[in-house]
Scaffold this motif. Structure first.
Motif, PDB file in Angstrom:
ATOM      1  N   LYS A   1     -63.384 -14.640 -19.428  1.00  0.00           N
ATOM      2  CA  LYS A   1     -64.325 -15.193 -20.403  1.00  0.00           C
ATOM      3  C   LYS A   1     -65.645 -14.456 -20.265  1.00  0.00           C
ATOM      4  O   LYS A   1     -66.212 -14.378 -19.180  1.00  0.00           O
ATOM      5  CB  LYS A   1     -64.512 -16.681 -20.131  1.00  0.00           C
ATOM      6  CG  LYS A   1     -65.044 -17.428 -21.346  1.00  0.00           C
ATOM      7  CD  LYS A   1     -65.333 -18.864 -20.999  1.00  0.00           C
ATOM      8  CE  LYS A   1     -64.357 -19.824 -21.656  1.00  0.00           C
ATOM      9  NZ  LYS A   1     -64.441 -21.153 -21.042  1.00  0.00           N
ATOM     10  N   ILE A   2     -66.099 -13.887 -21.366  1.00  0.00           N
ATOM     11  CA  ILE A   2     -67.351 -13.143 -21.361  1.00  0.00           C
ATOM     12  C   ILE A   2     -68.352 -13.894 -22.220  1.00  0.00           C
ATOM     13  O   ILE A   2     -68.050 -14.223 -23.371  1.00  0.00           O
ATOM     14  CB  ILE A   2     -67.117 -11.720 -21.906  1.00  0.00           C
ATOM     15  CG1 ILE A   2     -66.122 -11.005 -20.995  1.00  0.00           C
ATOM     16  CG2 ILE A   2     -68.420 -10.949 -22.013  1.00  0.00           C
ATOM     17  CD1 ILE A   2     -65.640  -9.705 -21.545  1.00  0.00           C
ATOM     18  N   GLU A   3     -69.497 -14.206 -21.637  1.00  0.00           N
ATOM     19  CA  GLU A   3     -70.473 -15.033 -22.360  1.00  0.00           C
ATOM     20  C   GLU A   3     -71.819 -14.329 -22.463  1.00  0.00           C
ATOM     21  O   GLU A   3     -72.481 -14.084 -21.466  1.00  0.00           O
ATOM     22  CB  GLU A   3     -70.654 -16.377 -21.637  1.00  0.00           C
ATOM     23  CG  GLU A   3     -69.451 -17.275 -21.788  1.00  0.00           C
ATOM     24  CD  GLU A   3     -69.631 -18.597 -21.052  1.00  0.00           C
ATOM     25  OE1 GLU A   3     -70.671 -18.773 -20.383  1.00  0.00           O
ATOM     26  OE2 GLU A   3     -68.715 -19.434 -21.150  1.00  0.00           O
ATOM     27  N   GLY A   4     -72.207 -13.999 -23.665  1.00  0.00           N
ATOM     28  CA  GLY A   4     -73.536 -13.458 -23.938  1.00  0.00           C
ATOM     29  C   GLY A   4     -73.897 -12.237 -23.112  1.00  0.00           C
ATOM     30  O   GLY A   4     -75.031 -12.103 -22.658  1.00  0.00           O
ATOM     31  N   VAL A   5     -72.943 -11.349 -22.923  1.00  0.00           N
ATOM     32  CA  VAL A   5     -73.202 -10.200 -22.059  1.00  0.00           C
ATOM     33  C   VAL A   5     -74.028  -9.138 -22.776  1.00  0.00           C
ATOM     34  O   VAL A   5     -73.725  -8.739 -23.902  1.00  0.00           O
ATOM     35  CB  VAL A   5     -71.877  -9.604 -21.541  1.00  0.00           C
ATOM     36  CG1 VAL A   5     -72.085  -8.184 -21.028  1.00  0.00           C
ATOM     37  CG2 VAL A   5     -71.315 -10.474 -20.438  1.00  0.00           C
ATOM     38  N   LYS A   6     -75.104  -8.719 -22.096  1.00  0.00           N
ATOM     39  CA  LYS A   6     -75.919  -7.611 -22.588  1.00  0.00           C
ATOM     40  C   LYS A   6     -76.029  -6.569 -21.508  1.00  0.00           C
ATOM     41  O   LYS A   6     -76.086  -6.892 -20.329  1.00  0.00           O
ATOM     42  CB  LYS A   6     -77.324  -8.105 -22.961  1.00  0.00           C
ATOM     43  CG  LYS A   6     -77.322  -9.023 -24.169  1.00  0.00           C
ATOM     44  CD  LYS A   6     -78.725  -9.395 -24.573  1.00  0.00           C
ATOM     45  CE  LYS A   6     -78.646 -10.315 -25.794  1.00  0.00           C
ATOM     46  NZ  LYS A   6     -79.952 -10.832 -26.166  1.00  0.00           N
ATOM     47  N   LYS A   7     -76.037  -5.317 -21.920  1.00  0.00           N
ATOM     48  CA  LYS A   7     -76.216  -4.227 -20.964  1.00  0.00           C
ATOM     49  C   LYS A   7     -77.113  -3.177 -21.609  1.00  0.00           C
ATOM     50  O   LYS A   7     -76.767  -2.614 -22.649  1.00  0.00           O
ATOM     51  CB  LYS A   7     -74.855  -3.615 -20.616  1.00  0.00           C
ATOM     52  CG  LYS A   7     -74.946  -2.380 -19.751  1.00  0.00           C
ATOM     53  CD  LYS A   7     -75.383  -2.711 -18.347  1.00  0.00           C
ATOM     54  CE  LYS A   7     -75.693  -1.459 -17.548  1.00  0.00           C
ATOM     55  NZ  LYS A   7     -76.206  -1.756 -16.214  1.00  0.00           N
TER      56      LYS A   7
ATOM     57  N   LYS B   1     -72.803 -13.640 -18.573  1.00  0.00           N
ATOM     58  CA  LYS B   1     -71.906 -14.031 -17.484  1.00  0.00           C
ATOM     59  C   LYS B   1     -70.481 -13.614 -17.779  1.00  0.00           C
ATOM     60  O   LYS B   1     -70.061 -13.549 -18.940  1.00  0.00           O
ATOM     61  CB  LYS B   1     -71.959 -15.555 -17.316  1.00  0.00           C
ATOM     62  CG  LYS B   1     -73.129 -16.053 -16.497  1.00  0.00           C
ATOM     63  CD  LYS B   1     -72.939 -17.532 -16.203  1.00  0.00           C
ATOM     64  CE  LYS B   1     -73.781 -18.020 -15.036  1.00  0.00           C
ATOM     65  NZ  LYS B   1     -75.197 -17.710 -15.110  1.00  0.00           N
ATOM     66  N   ILE B   2     -69.751 -13.326 -16.724  1.00  0.00           N
ATOM     67  CA  ILE B   2     -68.333 -13.027 -16.866  1.00  0.00           C
ATOM     68  C   ILE B   2     -67.550 -13.926 -15.916  1.00  0.00           C
ATOM     69  O   ILE B   2     -67.891 -14.053 -14.739  1.00  0.00           O
ATOM     70  CB  ILE B   2     -68.042 -11.546 -16.550  1.00  0.00           C
ATOM     71  CG1 ILE B   2     -68.705 -10.647 -17.586  1.00  0.00           C
ATOM     72  CG2 ILE B   2     -66.536 -11.284 -16.516  1.00  0.00           C
ATOM     73  CD1 ILE B   2     -68.553  -9.169 -17.332  1.00  0.00           C
ATOM     74  N   PHE B   3     -66.530 -14.590 -16.462  1.00  0.00           N
ATOM     75  CA  PHE B   3     -65.678 -15.451 -15.637  1.00  0.00           C
ATOM     76  C   PHE B   3     -64.264 -14.898 -15.596  1.00  0.00           C
ATOM     77  O   PHE B   3     -63.737 -14.461 -16.618  1.00  0.00           O
ATOM     78  CB  PHE B   3     -65.625 -16.868 -16.227  1.00  0.00           C
ATOM     79  CG  PHE B   3     -66.947 -17.580 -16.234  1.00  0.00           C
ATOM     80  CD1 PHE B   3     -67.334 -18.365 -15.154  1.00  0.00           C
ATOM     81  CD2 PHE B   3     -67.802 -17.466 -17.324  1.00  0.00           C
ATOM     82  CE1 PHE B   3     -68.542 -19.026 -15.157  1.00  0.00           C
ATOM     83  CE2 PHE B   3     -69.025 -18.117 -17.333  1.00  0.00           C
ATOM     84  CZ  PHE B   3     -69.404 -18.903 -16.246  1.00  0.00           C
ATOM     85  N   PHE B   4     -63.666 -14.915 -14.418  1.00  0.00           N
ATOM     86  CA  PHE B   4     -62.218 -14.710 -14.289  1.00  0.00           C
ATOM     87  C   PHE B   4     -61.669 -16.077 -13.920  1.00  0.00           C
ATOM     88  O   PHE B   4     -61.919 -16.557 -12.816  1.00  0.00           O
ATOM     89  CB  PHE B   4     -61.890 -13.703 -13.186  1.00  0.00           C
ATOM     90  CG  PHE B   4     -62.216 -12.268 -13.535  1.00  0.00           C
ATOM     91  CD1 PHE B   4     -62.703 -11.906 -14.790  1.00  0.00           C
ATOM     92  CD2 PHE B   4     -62.016 -11.268 -12.599  1.00  0.00           C
ATOM     93  CE1 PHE B   4     -62.995 -10.593 -15.103  1.00  0.00           C
ATOM     94  CE2 PHE B   4     -62.295  -9.949 -12.904  1.00  0.00           C
ATOM     95  CZ  PHE B   4     -62.790  -9.612 -14.154  1.00  0.00           C
TER      96      PHE B   4
END
Lengths: 265, 362
Positions: B5-11, B59-62
């Motif tokens: 689950k990827i939430e609001g990821v910025k790079k 955030k990234i969830f596994f």
């Protein structure tokens, strides 16, 4: 055909150009003193190791050689200790001012170490490391370190970053991945550059002569001792200086070539 | 195996916004393709998931676990790199065994797993060789073997097929897909090749400018592209885009030189609601036929050029100053400069807002 012959001729001429002095130096260092000064002889009838022996034993050449090796060892050690992480950062990371840093490092190589010799001496006297091997080694480090940083960074850059990243993905930390994946791959290149650094330090005479009186490295010692001695001693000194460098270069010539970006293939 | 689950990821890289707010959920066991042109951020997203890049935000969830700040080694992921990154100073066996050696597996267990995996990928005979002695295709199999030997939570592949020749690529495409189905490992696959995406993905996330444009099943991406970019990116030859004017008499019509589309009730409703006077009409080349169908809308033009490919024929039709490309099955001969009518079923017409370029139908 003519082209081939011409190439061969030029090759022979170049070889002569470089080899003649070396052969003469070695030969003269092995010539007995009586024959050396005999104006009717060019090639000696017999060879002797006496000059080399007395240079080493009575004139303190052996101690100076050990000093040289220590100085080179310390300076290479320090250079790699600081140079390798710097090279890694310059190669693998993107950060502000990276190119300026690279350029600044390169720039230090354009100053002869000689310039810093005298200021270093006064500084060393103040902090009490004048006439020590450590002092000479530090001065040599100022010459070797930039070389190590630039060369190591190009060696590390030659290894795909994906190898290292694969290491990190499959369970290693960044440091462990560098040590266990990248290091074995860059080791031959680093060894070659270490040997080159060794020769840089081995050959350096001016700063070594300025900074030391008693604890002299080989070239500084020769400058002092052999230059007032008869000619065949000078040649013996020349032989001692040239042979180790030649042996090192012989064994690492392939790597040295690739270090400077000349491919042999 | 895990859900991602990827939430609001910025790079951000300095001022460059490589990822600009990514939300994505990848169900456990799915094969998801990140598709987009170069520079769209797909590889960056993959690297963020693997931990090779740190997130600027998000955030990234596994599964339930927040791995956003975990190092790659503690995420239990594996990756097949574009250059394969098979370690050249180790034999094939040691390459495959290394992930287990790091984790201190029992020697017997390592041997069994390496040999099983090598067999699965058909490289059993190569285990004693060094990577330099292998072909590109074999090296890639080693890279895949190394990636699956430990049953990772998420398997990542970064353009794994782009360095192979065309024939091998087609072969490996189906093999990788079969392998993934067999293992059931959650897989994220980065590619710029729409054919790979369409054939391999359970789901496709189309990316552009650091944003996911559409996330869905391949057939939905193909049949219901949510904007003009996706419509143009998927499909070859590219979808025809035609500027049309909306005319309303007793019924609603879309007009362009040689084309007069009578709107379906659904179209009329959407157009009226949006208040459009101009639209971009999209028609895929494979939906334009030279045989009249019932209800099909005619396009009047002249044959400009035709490319005979044997199994199919690509016809360039000139209508006004537009060029419309159509893809016709079979080897057909079309005389250049002769007038010709082509036909489009109304259901195959896509309509895009000329301002936002969003699809107005789906």
């Amino acid at each position: 055909m003519i082209k081939k012959a011409l190439t061969l001729l030029i090759a022979i001429l170049i070889a002569f150009w470089f080899l003649t002095p070396i052969v003469l130096i070695v030969l003269s260092s092995l010539t007995p003193s009586a024959e050396y000064y005999d104006p009717h002889r060019i090639l000696p009838r017999s060879l002797t190791l006496n000059h080399l022996r007395s240079l080493f034993v009575t004139l303190g050449g052996w101690r100076a050689t050990l000093n040289s090796i220590q100085v080179a060892g310390i300076s290479i050690g320090i250079s790699f200790l600081f140079g390798l992480p710097a090279a890694y950062a310059l190669t693998r990371f993107v950060f502000r001012g990276k190119n300026s840093i690279r350029l600044a490092i390169l720039l230090t190589r354009s100053f002869p170490v000689l310039i810093i010799g005298i200021p270093l001496l006064t500084l060393y006297m103040r902090i009490g490391i004048s006439d020590t091997l450590l002092g000479v080694a530090l001065a040599h480090t100022s010459m070797v370190l930039p070389f190590v940083v630039l060369i190591s960074s190009s060696i590390i850059g030659g290894i795909s970053v994906e190898y290292e990243e694969a290491g990190m993905i499959f369970g290693l930390s960044r440091f462990a991945s560098f040590m266990r994946i990248t290091m074995p791959l860059v080791l031959p290149g680093l060894a070659a550059s270490a040997i080159f650094a060794f020769i840089m330090s081995w050959n350096e005479v001016f700063v070594a002569a300025i900074l030391t009186v008693g604890n002299r490295t080989l070239p500084a010692h020769i400058l002092n001792a052999a230059m007032t001695a008869p000619d065949y001693f000078k040649f013996a000194a020349g032989t001692i200086m040239a042979v180790p460098a030649m042996i090192f270069i012989f064994f690492t010539r392939k790597y040295l070539m690739s270090l400077w970006g000349i491919s042999l293939k | 195996m895990a859900e991602v689950k990827i939430e609001g990821v910025k790079k951000y890289f300095g001022d460059v916004k490589a990822l600009n707010g990514i939300d994505l959920t990848i169900e456990d066991g799915k094969f998801v393709v990140l598709l987009g042109p170069s520079g769209c951020g797909k590889t960056t997203l993959l690297r963020c998931m693997s931990g090779l890049e740190k997130l600027t935000e998000g955030k990234i969830f596994f599964g339930e676990k927040d791995v956003s700040n975990h190092a790659p080694k503690s995420r239990n992921v594996s990756m097949v790199f574009q250059s394969y990154a098979v370690w050249p100073h180790m034999k094939v066996y040691d390459n495959i065994a290394y992930p287990m050696k790091i984790k201190k597996f029992d020697k017997q267990e390592i041997k069994k797993r390496v040999m099983d995996t090598a067999k699965l990928l058909g490289i059993s005979e190569l285990v004693d060789r060094y990577p330099v002695q292998l072909s590109g295709g074999q090296r890639q199999r080693v890279a895949v073997a190394r990636a699956i030997v430990l049953e990772p939570a998420v398997l990542m592949m970064d353009e794994p097929l782009s360095n192979l020749d065309a024939l091998l690529r087609v072969l490996m495409r189906s093999e990788l897909k079969k392998l993934q189905e067999r293992l059931g490992t959650t897989t994220v696959y980065v590619t710029h090749d729409q054919v790979e995406a369409m054939t391999m993905g359970d789901l496709i996330a189309v990316m552009k400018d650091g944003v996911i444009q559409q996330y869905g099943k391949p057939e939905d991406i193909y049949h219901k592209p949510s904007n003009k970019f996706i419509a143009g990116f998927i499909g070859s030859p590219q979808m025809n885009f035609i500027d049309v004017e909306v005319k309303k008499n007793d019924s609603m019509h879309l007009l362009a030189p040689g084309i007069d589309v009578e709107c379906t009730p659904e179209m009329s409703e959407k157009i009226t609601r949006g208040g459009f006077s101009k639209l971009i009409m999209g028609i895929r080349p494979e939906n334009i036929h030279h045989v009249a169908d019932k209800n099909a809308i005619p396009i009047k033009g002249t044959v400009y050029f035709s490319e005979r490919l044997g199994a199919e024929t690509i016809v360039h039709l000139k209508a006004g100053d537009m060029r419309i490309i159509s893809r016709i099955a079979g080897d057909e001969v079309f005389e250049e400069d002769t007038p010709m009518n082509m036909y489009v079923p109304p259901s195959k017409i896509h309509l895009f807002d000329p301002e936002s370029e969003e699809s107005i139908l789906d």
